[in-house]
Enzyme design. Sequence first.
Site, PDB file in Angstrom:
ATOM      1  N   LYS A  11      29.805 -45.943 -29.422  1.00 29.94           N
ATOM      2  CA  LYS A  11      31.190 -46.529 -29.248  1.00 29.94           C
ATOM      3  C   LYS A  11      31.135 -47.203 -31.124  1.00 29.94           C
ATOM      4  CE  LYS A  11      32.359 -46.838 -25.131  1.00 29.94           C
ATOM      5  NZ  LYS A  11      31.415 -45.411 -24.033  1.00 29.94           N
TER       6      LYS A  11
HETATM    7  C1  PLP Z   1      31.262 -45.308 -22.874  1.00 30.78           C
HETATM    8  C2  PLP Z   1      29.543 -45.478 -22.986  1.00 30.78           C
HETATM    9  C3  PLP Z   1      29.155 -43.762 -22.370  1.00 30.78           C
HETATM   10  C4  PLP Z   1      30.140 -42.796 -22.192  1.00 30.78           C
HETATM   11  O1  PLP Z   1      31.149 -42.320 -22.577  1.00 30.78           O
HETATM   12  P1  PLP Z   1      31.958 -41.924 -22.474  1.00 30.78           P
HETATM   13  O2  PLP Z   1      32.838 -41.105 -23.611  1.00 30.78           O
HETATM   14  O3  PLP Z   1      33.249 -42.823 -22.043  1.00 30.78           O
HETATM   15  O4  PLP Z   1      31.899 -40.729 -21.095  1.00 30.78           O
HETATM   16  C5  PLP Z   1      27.835 -43.814 -22.095  1.00 30.78           C
HETATM   17  N1  PLP Z   1      26.775 -44.423 -22.616  1.00 30.78           N
HETATM   18  C6  PLP Z   1      26.898 -46.270 -23.246  1.00 30.78           C
HETATM   19  C7  PLP Z   1      26.032 -46.659 -23.935  1.00 30.78           C
HETATM   20  C8  PLP Z   1      28.292 -46.400 -23.476  1.00 30.78           C
HETATM   21  O5  PLP Z   1      29.039 -46.985 -24.303  1.00 30.78           O
END
Ligand code: PLP
Length: 431
Positions: A107
């Site tokens: 993210k």
């Molecule tokens: C947010 C997140 C996900 C999921 O991603 P999405 O785009 O919400 O499907 C998976 N793994 C980690 C470590 C995350 O922080």
Amino acid sequence: MKYYSTKNKNLSISATEAIIKGLPDDNGLFFPKEIPVLNKSFYDNLHQLSTTEIATEVLGPYFKEDIPSIELEKIINKTFSFNLPLIEVKKDVFSLELFHGPTLAFKDIGAKFLAGCLNYIAQDNPKKLKVLVATSGDTGSAVAHGFYGVENVDVVILYPKGKISEFQEMQMTTLGKNIIALSIDGTFDDCQKLVKTAFLDDKLNNSLQLTSANSINIARFLPQSIYYFSAFTHLSNKVQDVVFSVPSGNYGNLTAGVVAQQMGLPIAHFIASSNANDIVPKYLETGLYTPRPSISTISNAMDVGAPSNFERLLELFRNSSMNEMVTGFSFSDIETAENIASVYNECKYILDPHGSVGYLGLEKYLENNEAVGVFLETAHPVKFKEVVEKVLDLTIPIPVHVKPSTNPSLKIEMKNNYSHFTDFLLNSRST
Ligand SMILES: *Cc1c(COP(=O)(O)O)cnc(C)c1O
């Protein structure tokens, strides 16, 4: 590029408006009018291009009418400032490591890109921007770091009290400056509801210029398509049938992969790998979309009971079959933990619980299909060391570039109550 709402195809707004608003008034999601297919020459040269060069080509069409190319380039350079290595874990199974950023989760990329865009947009904005974000853990820390110190933007992060790891909490509560962290007595879905209600609250929006930083924002969602392009640059040209397994919660990451594919990237198939929150795998199996309250799991960044990007997925598959392109699987915590142990024993590779779910989905798909598989390793295992260290009986060192902060926590505790929340928003300001 203009954007419409998934609930109103006649809407036509600029990227700037879509980024600031986050969500359309009709409770749909912003979506680009067009998914442009990139030139053949771009794909022919893909292996020679750097990640930032790829990002310039891929993201240009979506943002260039609003953000001058020199500014966009600056934002891209800041965003893609760390490696996205592709590691072969075993034959034909690759881990795309997206966790080398400042908060050790994928993210970081979307958050940094959005912060750059908002920082540019906010220069001419009469009111200071306030970013609201609900998080089940990783979004909050990535957004906090992505926006820390950005001048014209304040950030308010809501997280479910006691339901995120200590490390995640430390990463968002110890910064201060323009970053405010609210510990909400409720679930992630409660936090998300408070935020969504605030965006639709006219009275509040008259006083404050609110914007979102969740994966629903186009400036967070679109840059994620770069991961998939980047993976291809590491694979041999000769490789056919590349499939991606995406550990999913809100489905922003997987949806961005489908965008990459529709821009012409030759991805053969997607695997939607989920934990017990199996709303999308169930949809793929039965055709019925049934959101429900989220269930807590060890892969807690994917504990989502009403995936916010689902409507975008439907939009992308308006003219083709989702079932032909996406296979869904769901795995229990026990399977996820056992897999962390067996992959470590077999391949000496340490998965985090989210990557483990991605790996399991890939392995299951490859049982019946010939392909080269890439799973997205979305977080560094140290972020979930409570789980991983217990399963493997070892200590995972924290990478040197992310020292735990020794600053005191500045979190503010709050009941799950909308009027408390709005009172706070109207009266709070950054330190
Ligand atoms: C947010 C997140 C996900 C999921 O991603 P999405 O785009 O919400 O499907 C998976 N793994 C980690 C470590 C995350 O922080």
